[in-house]
Design an enzyme around this catalytic site. Structure first.
Site, PDB file in Angstrom:
ATOM      1  CD  GLN A  54      -2.942   1.178   2.478  1.00 37.00           C
ATOM      2  OE1 GLN A  54      -3.201  -0.049   2.859  1.00 37.00           O
ATOM      3  NE2 GLN A  54      -3.112   2.032   3.155  1.00 37.00           N
ATOM      4  CG  ASN A  56      -1.035   5.089   3.189  1.00 34.23           C
ATOM      5  OD1 ASN A  56      -1.860   4.908   2.507  1.00 34.23           O
ATOM      6  ND2 ASN A  56      -0.555   4.470   4.216  1.00 34.23           N
ATOM      7  CG  HIS A  69      -0.193   7.878  14.720  1.00 24.24           C
ATOM      8  ND1 HIS A  69      -0.307   8.568  13.778  1.00 24.24           N
ATOM      9  CD2 HIS A  69      -0.751   8.629  15.928  1.00 24.24           C
ATOM     10  CE1 HIS A  69      -0.987   9.863  14.029  1.00 24.24           C
ATOM     11  NE2 HIS A  69      -1.152   9.688  15.360  1.00 24.24           N
ATOM     12  CE  LYS A  78       3.053   3.479   8.937  1.00 26.56           C
ATOM     13  NZ  LYS A  78       3.069   3.118  10.613  1.00 26.56           N
ATOM     14  CG  HIS A 125       6.361   6.935  11.269  1.00 32.50           C
ATOM     15  ND1 HIS A 125       5.190   7.808  10.830  1.00 32.50           N
ATOM     16  CD2 HIS A 125       7.398   7.509  11.106  1.00 32.50           C
ATOM     17  CE1 HIS A 125       5.766   8.271   9.687  1.00 32.50           C
ATOM     18  NE2 HIS A 125       7.200   8.372   9.820  1.00 32.50           N
ATOM     19  CE1 TYR A 138       1.983   5.456   5.751  1.00 40.03           C
ATOM     20  CE2 TYR A 138       1.999   7.806   5.244  1.00 40.03           C
ATOM     21  CZ  TYR A 138       1.469   6.800   5.842  1.00 40.03           C
ATOM     22  OH  TYR A 138       0.253   6.877   6.539  1.00 40.03           O
ATOM     23  CE  LYS A 174      -4.916   9.541  15.123  1.00 42.54           C
ATOM     24  NZ  LYS A 174      -5.093   8.455  14.209  1.00 42.54           N
ATOM     25  CG  ASP A 175      -1.736  12.562  16.930  1.00 44.08           C
ATOM     26  OD1 ASP A 175      -1.850  11.159  17.316  1.00 44.08           O
ATOM     27  OD2 ASP A 175      -1.391  12.739  16.051  1.00 44.08           O
TER      28      ASP A 175
END
Length: 187
Positions: A54, A56, A69, A78, A125, A138, A174-175
């Site tokens: 994948q 991103n 995260h 990654k 990360h 990434y 959230k962070d």
């Protein structure tokens, strides 16, 4: 055509196993440049045998801090790089039993230096945007699994990341409320 230079990441005299800064060969002339950002044969020749599934990409403005995260059940390796701008990129070793468990490593990634950072499975990360804006890309070794993401507080004193900050970071909701390292992981 390619060729890459693979640099091991060493912090406090200890090699952080599996964590690498990668410098691809950049071919420049009066027209601009050409670079192979990923060539499976070059990576395998350098001993890097990851399988990416994948890609991103994100765009962020100056001061945005994303992270720290990690994935709980489906960890992702990654390979990160900057397409435009500059970021300070950080990985934190969360592998229990690792000699460098809890240690972090940071590197500046820019569209000029074209460095890449490989962060293996088992790391948290995050990155902070240093330029007016940055486009960040990434490759991942596993697919995104909703509900599998964990996080750690970006400024946790136990981890002690030395972010190059001259402004207050811009964080997601959230962070702003992630747990601390010692409340999440056992030594």
């Amino acid at each position: 055509m390619g060729q890459i230079k693979v640099n091991e990441c060493i912090k406090n005299g200890k090699k952080i196993e599996g964590l690498y800064v990668i410098e691809p060969t950049v071919h420049r002339d009066a027209r601009g440049y050409f670079v192979e950002t990923y060539n499976k044969n070059d990576f395998e020749a350098a001993g890097l045998k990851m399988n990416f599934v994948q890609d991103n990409q994100s765009k962020s403005t100056k001061g945005v801090l994303r992270g720290l995260h990690y994935q709980k059940q489906f960890p992702q390796g990654k390979l990160v790089r900057v397409l435009s701008g500059s970021v300070y990129d950080v990985a934190v070793d969360l592998r229990s039993g690792s000699e460098t468990f809890g240690m972090w490593y940071g590197v500046e990634l820019t569209d000029e230096n074209m460095k890449q950072f490989y962060i293996p499975e088992g790391f948290a990360h995050g990155f902070m945007v240093l330029s007016d804006e940055a486009v960040f890309a990434y490759k991942c070794t596993d697919f995104y699994h909703p509900g599998d993401e964990g996080g750690l507080m970006w400024n946790d004193p136990e981890i002690g990341v030395e972010w190059p900050m001259d402004i207050e970071p811009l964080l997601s909701e959230k962070d702003k409320v992630q747990p601390n390292f010692k409340d999440t992981f056992r030594f």
